[in-house]
Write an enzyme that holds these catalytic residues in place. Structure first.
Site, PDB file in Angstrom:
ATOM      1  N   GLU A   1       0.826  -1.206   0.000  1.00 15.24           N
ATOM      2  CA  GLU A   1       0.000   0.000   0.000  1.00 15.24           C
ATOM      3  C   GLU A   1       0.866   1.263   0.000  1.00 15.24           C
ATOM      4  O   GLU A   1       0.377   2.380   0.140  1.00 15.24           O
ATOM      5  CB  GLU A   1      -0.942  -0.003   1.209  1.00 15.24           C
ATOM      6  CG  GLU A   1      -2.155  -0.908   1.037  1.00 15.24           C
ATOM      7  CD  GLU A   1      -1.833  -2.351   0.692  1.00 15.24           C
ATOM      8  OE1 GLU A   1      -1.129  -3.012   1.501  1.00 15.24           O
ATOM      9  OE2 GLU A   1      -2.242  -2.824  -0.373  1.00 15.24           O
TER      10      GLU A   1
ATOM     11  N   ASN B   1      -0.459  -7.126  -4.382  1.00 15.51           N
ATOM     12  CA  ASN B   1      -1.068  -6.240  -5.377  1.00 15.51           C
ATOM     13  C   ASN B   1      -0.047  -5.373  -6.102  1.00 15.51           C
ATOM     14  O   ASN B   1       0.986  -5.008  -5.559  1.00 15.51           O
ATOM     15  CB  ASN B   1      -2.110  -5.335  -4.698  1.00 15.51           C
ATOM     16  CG  ASN B   1      -1.479  -4.396  -3.697  1.00 15.51           C
ATOM     17  OD1 ASN B   1      -1.119  -4.823  -2.604  1.00 15.51           O
ATOM     18  ND2 ASN B   1      -1.324  -3.132  -4.033  1.00 15.51           N
TER      19      ASN B   1
ATOM     20  N   ASP C   1      -7.194  -5.137  -5.411  1.00 15.54           N
ATOM     21  CA  ASP C   1      -6.284  -5.486  -4.310  1.00 15.54           C
ATOM     22  C   ASP C   1      -6.401  -6.955  -3.907  1.00 15.54           C
ATOM     23  O   ASP C   1      -6.404  -7.298  -2.732  1.00 15.54           O
ATOM     24  CB  ASP C   1      -6.513  -4.591  -3.068  1.00 15.54           C
ATOM     25  CG  ASP C   1      -5.463  -4.844  -1.994  1.00 15.54           C
ATOM     26  OD1 ASP C   1      -4.277  -4.970  -2.353  1.00 15.54           O
ATOM     27  OD2 ASP C   1      -5.830  -4.948  -0.806  1.00 15.54           O
TER      28      ASP C   1
HETATM   29 CA    CA Z   1      -2.538  -5.268  -0.702  1.00 14.25          CA
END
Ligand code: CA
Length: 591
Positions: free
Chosen positions: A193, A277, A319
């Site tokens: 993130e 991700n 995600d």
């Molecule tokens: Ca993630």
């Protein structure tokens, strides 16, 4: 009553104690020990112990407990090596050694690593840690949140070495359990993130010296790919796809972090893990397949070279981190023996893959998936439902599963007796809106507004038994909240799992019938494990202490007002703050 008196059951018991103790003392991974995160390197989380069985499990009682003194989410599980239990905590990642030969298992030592408090806001989803790894020379390894890999003397708890592997100032942290293979300890990296470029790094267990490093994105030389990544699929053939499937230099902060579980096959000499991700959650900012995010890697642990790769979710829009456990099992499919790898992805599909060559044999939804209708076994690609593409439609509603997946990090267990997987799942869907975001080192690089909510039926979790040869659930138990802790299967036909409410449950492995439960002080997001004590008796242990993504509201004190808070988790779990309190307690059960 003195517990030692209970142990002295005559000559037979005494002999058993001696045999068990001497065999166990070497840390050889005997039946009664639990020397690595999944008990065995295949990550099956299966124990051959049978003292606790379907007939007597109803008399299982709390034997002793231990507080870590830390009130953030406790993922992972303790290890038992010889007569010592090693327990880890959430940040600041304290490691404890407990003496199982003494009543109440008193502390032998504790190691409190110095870590900067400034690292805390850099962790995306609470301050979790998934456990320690052990080398038979008597060393323990733990990945510290702020970014150092720490080696401890298992006897004394003293630091042997400490080397930087990540740096919270650039958004990279560490949360996963490292794996020891031969004389290497292999560490992953968190920070999907924060635009962190994923990688795995191998260190010499004795010196802490870096031996090799392999990236998730970038040129083949950096990813350590030789030839085609996976000759089975056209989309996986070609040079430097880790660059060409991105726009410009986006691959340099392209995510693909490596914070999940690691397994190892000593015969094939391959270890397996997968990546998370692609950087920024907003798919409009990164056209292309974004390789090798969302990918399973099979690598040679000696030099890091990739044997094969398989990307589950090309051009991720949701995600759906691919980091969940890759469990190694030997199956018979269509009458043929298969060395398989089984993986329950955040994207909602359960994959059975030939682990020798990366060919997908079975891929079926294990929950009500709607973003894709199926995985095409000929191409290896998911067949997307155009209704749910954010690339053409900025604000998308009602996508299943949610970003947290039908399963997140909570690891499944496999029983070679029933030939079934036992899978703790989330039943959560979401609304998702991509928003423009600019990369800046150490700053959040999310670029999406997410609101999660309960999936079809309203129950927020299921605990399922899964046949990996056909990709079908055999039975399921509905849970009000996500089944956000791991599973344990035993040779006596029992399966244990914890719930976010705080129940530790034992069910019949064949039918799913509830046989026993105990309410622990907080919610359970850790993994139950079992071992043989120095008294020759079987125990079951689990960490109770809610947090992680699903429990972030409680762990970080976030109220239910904003359903998009905690990256959307509050929308699904906003009421949870009235169900559980934070905790950090190890509970041990015995007969
Ligand atoms: Ca993630």
């Amino acid at each position: 009553m003195n517990r030692f008196k209970l142990w002295s059951g005559g000559l037979a018991t005494s002999l058993m104690v001696l045999v068990t103790a001497s065999a166990a003392a070497q840390g050889t991974g005997g039946a009664g020990e639990w020397t690595m995160t999944g008990r065995t390197p295949d990550l099956q989380r299966y124990s051959p112990l049978t003292q606790i069985n379907k007939a007597n499990v109803k008399s299982l009682k709390a034997a002793w407990s231990f507080s870590t003194g830390v009130l953030n989410g406790h993922e992972g599980n303790p290890l038992v090596i010889g007569n010592v239990m090693y327990v880890h905590s959430a940040f600041p990642n304290i490691v404890f050694a407990l003496d199982l030969t003494k009543e109440g298992a008193p502390m032998i030592w504790k190691h409190v690593p110095a870590q900067p408090a400034e690292a805390k806001p850099i962790a995306c989803c609470d301050l979790v840690n998934r456990g320690v790894a052990y080398h038979p020379s008597g060393k323990l390894f733990i990945e510290l949140l702020a970014g150092d890999l720490l080696a401890l003397d298992a006897k004394t708890g003293k630091q042997l070495w400490r080397v930087p592997n990540a740096d919270y100032k650039t958004g990279s942290t560490m949360t996963n359990a490292p794996i020891v293979i031969k004389d290497l300890v292999i560490a992953g990296i968190s920070g999907g993130e924060f635009g962190v470029r994923g990688r795995v790094t191998a260190y010499d267990v004795n010196s802490g010296k870096e031996v090799w490093r392999a990236y998730s994105t970038g040129p083949d030389a950096d990813v350590k790919i030789v030839g085609d990544a996976n000759p089975n699929y056209a989309s996986h053939r070609g040079k430097d796809l880790g660059v060409s499937t991105w726009q410009g230099d986006e691959w340099q902060h392209g995510g693909g972090t490596t914070w999940g579980w690691y397994s190892y096959d000593p015969q094939l000499n391959l270890f397996y893990y997968s990546s998370g991700n692609p950087g920024t959650w907003n798919p409009d900012q990164r056209p292309g397949d974004n390789k090798w995010s969302m990918t399973i890697f099979a690598r040679n642990p000696d030099n890091g070279e990739a044997k094969w790769l398989y990307q589950m979710t090309p051009h991720d829009e949701w995600d759906y981190d691919g980091v969940n456990e890759n469990v190694l099992v030997d199956l018979t499919i269509g009458g043929k023996p298969v060395k398989a790898l089984v993986h329950f992805d955040r994207n909602g599909f359960g994959y059975t893959v030939d682990r020798t060559n990366g060919k997908v044999l079975v891929a079926e939804p294990y929950g009500p998936v709607n973003w894709a209708s199926k995985v095409d076994l000929a191409t290896g690609l998911p067949v997307r439902n155009p209704q749910y593409g954010t690339t053409s439609k900025k604000n998308t509603e009602g996508i299943c599963p949610a970003a947290i997946g039908f399963k997140d990090q909570q690891p499944s267990a496999y029983s070679p007796q029933t030939k079934l997987f036992y899978v703790p799942t989330n039943n959560i869907c979401m609304d998702y809106e991509g928003v423009e975001v600019k990369y800046s080192a150490g700053q959040p690089y999310v670029g999406a507004i997410v609101r999660m909510f309960p999936g079809p039926g309203g129950n927020r979790g299921r605990f399922i038994a899964w046949d990996p040869t056909v990709g079908k659930a055999k039975w399921e138990v509905k849970e009000n909240l996500a089944a956000y802790g791991g599973a344990l299967a035993t040779a006596s036909g029992l399966v244990f799992y914890g719930t976010m409410e705080g129940w530790l449950k034992a069910v019949d492995a064949t039918t799913g019938t509830l046989l026993w439960k105990f309410k622990t002080p907080s919610g359970i997001i850790g993994n139950p494990m079992t071992y043989l004590g120095p008294d020759g008796k079987q125990y079951v242990a689990v960490l109770s202490g809610v947090g992680g993504w699903a429990g972030a509201g409680v762990a970080l004190g976030i109220g239910p007002e904003d359903p998009t808070a905690a990256l959307g988790a509050i929308g699904a779990f906003g009421d949870y703050i009235n169900i559980s309190n934070a905790g950090g307690t190890l509970l041990v059960f015995g007969m």
